[in-house]
Design a protein around this motif. Structure first.
Motif, PDB file in Angstrom:
ATOM      1  N   LEU A   3       0.533  -1.024   0.565  1.00 52.18           N
ATOM      2  CA  LEU A   3       0.250  -0.061  -0.276  1.00 52.18           C
ATOM      3  C   LEU A   3       0.881   1.264   0.317  1.00 52.18           C
ATOM      4  CD1 LEU A   3      -2.842   0.949   0.357  1.00 52.18           C
ATOM      5  CD2 LEU A   3      -2.559   0.957   2.777  1.00 52.18           C
ATOM      6  N   LEU A   4       1.634   0.981   1.075  1.00 59.51           N
ATOM      7  CA  LEU A   4       3.187   2.245   0.314  1.00 59.51           C
ATOM      8  C   LEU A   4       2.947   2.587  -0.242  1.00 59.51           C
ATOM      9  CD1 LEU A   4       4.021   4.639   2.308  1.00 59.51           C
ATOM     10  CD2 LEU A   4       6.327   2.542   3.103  1.00 59.51           C
ATOM     11  N   TRP A   5       4.089   1.740  -1.105  1.00 55.94           N
ATOM     12  CA  TRP A   5       4.576   1.421  -2.118  1.00 55.94           C
ATOM     13  C   TRP A   5       3.426   2.076  -3.312  1.00 55.94           C
ATOM     14  CZ3 TRP A   5       9.343   2.657  -2.817  1.00 55.94           C
ATOM     15  CH2 TRP A   5      10.592   2.047  -2.174  1.00 55.94           C
ATOM     16  N   ALA A   6       2.147   1.634  -3.568  1.00 52.43           N
ATOM     17  CA  ALA A   6       1.458   2.313  -4.443  1.00 52.43           C
ATOM     18  C   ALA A   6       0.796   3.863  -4.763  1.00 52.43           C
ATOM     19  CB  ALA A   6       0.241   1.273  -4.121  1.00 52.43           C
ATOM     20  N   CYS A   7       1.273   3.848  -2.937  1.00 54.28           N
ATOM     21  CA  CYS A   7       0.173   5.221  -3.235  1.00 54.28           C
ATOM     22  C   CYS A   7       1.784   6.708  -2.755  1.00 54.28           C
ATOM     23  CB  CYS A   7       0.342   5.444  -1.030  1.00 54.28           C
ATOM     24  SG  CYS A   7      -1.347   4.790  -0.627  1.00 54.28           S
ATOM     25  N   ILE A   8       3.118   5.994  -2.748  1.00 53.03           N
ATOM     26  CA  ILE A   8       3.933   7.089  -3.151  1.00 53.03           C
ATOM     27  C   ILE A   8       3.610   6.818  -4.743  1.00 53.03           C
ATOM     28  CG2 ILE A   8       6.941   6.451  -3.580  1.00 53.03           C
ATOM     29  CD1 ILE A   8       6.744   5.272  -0.984  1.00 53.03           C
ATOM     30  N   ALA A   9       4.282   5.846  -5.470  1.00 46.81           N
ATOM     31  CA  ALA A   9       3.471   5.663  -7.064  1.00 46.81           C
ATOM     32  C   ALA A   9       2.905   6.550  -7.579  1.00 46.81           C
ATOM     33  CB  ALA A   9       3.420   4.552  -7.813  1.00 46.81           C
ATOM     34  N   TRP A  10       1.350   6.579  -6.950  1.00 44.30           N
ATOM     35  CA  TRP A  10       0.536   7.646  -7.383  1.00 44.30           C
ATOM     36  C   TRP A  10       0.959   9.157  -7.227  1.00 44.30           C
ATOM     37  CZ3 TRP A  10      -3.094  11.257  -5.999  1.00 44.30           C
ATOM     38  CH2 TRP A  10      -3.586  11.080  -6.304  1.00 44.30           C
ATOM     39  N   VAL A  47      -5.878   0.801   6.788  1.00 43.74           N
ATOM     40  CA  VAL A  47      -5.480   1.522   8.030  1.00 43.74           C
ATOM     41  C   VAL A  47      -6.732   1.877   9.053  1.00 43.74           C
ATOM     42  CG1 VAL A  47      -4.301   3.663   8.651  1.00 43.74           C
ATOM     43  CG2 VAL A  47      -3.389   2.996   6.226  1.00 43.74           C
ATOM     44  N   ALA A  48      -7.521   2.250   8.750  1.00 43.17           N
ATOM     45  CA  ALA A  48      -9.054   2.757   9.039  1.00 43.17           C
ATOM     46  C   ALA A  48     -10.046   3.680   8.657  1.00 43.17           C
ATOM     47  CB  ALA A  48      -8.010   3.514  11.009  1.00 43.17           C
ATOM     48  N   ALA A  51      -8.783   7.068   8.001  1.00 48.15           N
ATOM     49  CA  ALA A  51      -7.563   7.010   7.098  1.00 48.15           C
ATOM     50  C   ALA A  51      -8.421   7.360   5.710  1.00 48.15           C
ATOM     51  CB  ALA A  51      -6.441   6.286   7.230  1.00 48.15           C
ATOM     52  N   GLY A  52      -9.245   7.012   5.487  1.00 45.82           N
ATOM     53  CA  GLY A  52     -10.164   6.520   3.707  1.00 45.82           C
ATOM     54  C   GLY A  52     -10.979   8.104   4.155  1.00 45.82           C
ATOM     55  N   LEU A  53     -11.069   8.992   4.614  1.00 50.41           N
ATOM     56  CA  LEU A  53     -11.800   9.774   4.794  1.00 50.41           C
ATOM     57  C   LEU A  53     -10.856  10.985   4.773  1.00 50.41           C
ATOM     58  CD1 LEU A  53     -14.917   9.867   7.846  1.00 50.41           C
ATOM     59  CD2 LEU A  53     -14.968  10.030   5.163  1.00 50.41           C
ATOM     60  N   LEU A  54     -10.480  10.466   5.461  1.00 56.98           N
ATOM     61  CA  LEU A  54      -8.604  11.954   4.936  1.00 56.98           C
ATOM     62  C   LEU A  54      -8.049  11.765   3.299  1.00 56.98           C
ATOM     63  CD1 LEU A  54      -6.463  11.743   8.192  1.00 56.98           C
ATOM     64  CD2 LEU A  54      -7.608  13.855   8.323  1.00 56.98           C
TER      65      LEU A  54
END
Length: 87
Positions: A3-10, A47-48, A51-54
């Protein structure tokens, strides 16, 4: 960790698209617009919910103009594009 790598790539892809001239931002911007809800749901489940709402708030803030355009199109209106995007 995936998930972290996918978010960084995005984020890196969004940064690169933002540096393109306005006329060339359309196609990659739509791809990012489509990929974002998948990442937001993934964040919410992994995550939670808060966090999805943020992440959703950040997404709506970044893509407010395209979202307004697509919302107007979905309601049957004919929104005007900015002059730099008209052919």
């Amino acid at each position: 960790m995936m998930l972290l790598w996918a978010c960084i790539a995005w984020v890196l892809a969004a940064t690169c698209v933002a540096m393109l001239p306005m006329r060339r931002q359309y196609v990659p911007g739509v791809a990012l617009l489509i990929a974002a809800p998948v990442l937001i749901l993934w964040i919410g489940f992994a995550v939670a919910w808060w966090a999805g709402l943020l992440a959703l708030a950040a997404f709506v803030s970044m893509f407010r103009n395209p979202l307004r355009y697509f919302w107007a199109k979905a309601r049957g209106q004919n929104p005007q594009l900015p002059p730099e995007l008209r052919s």
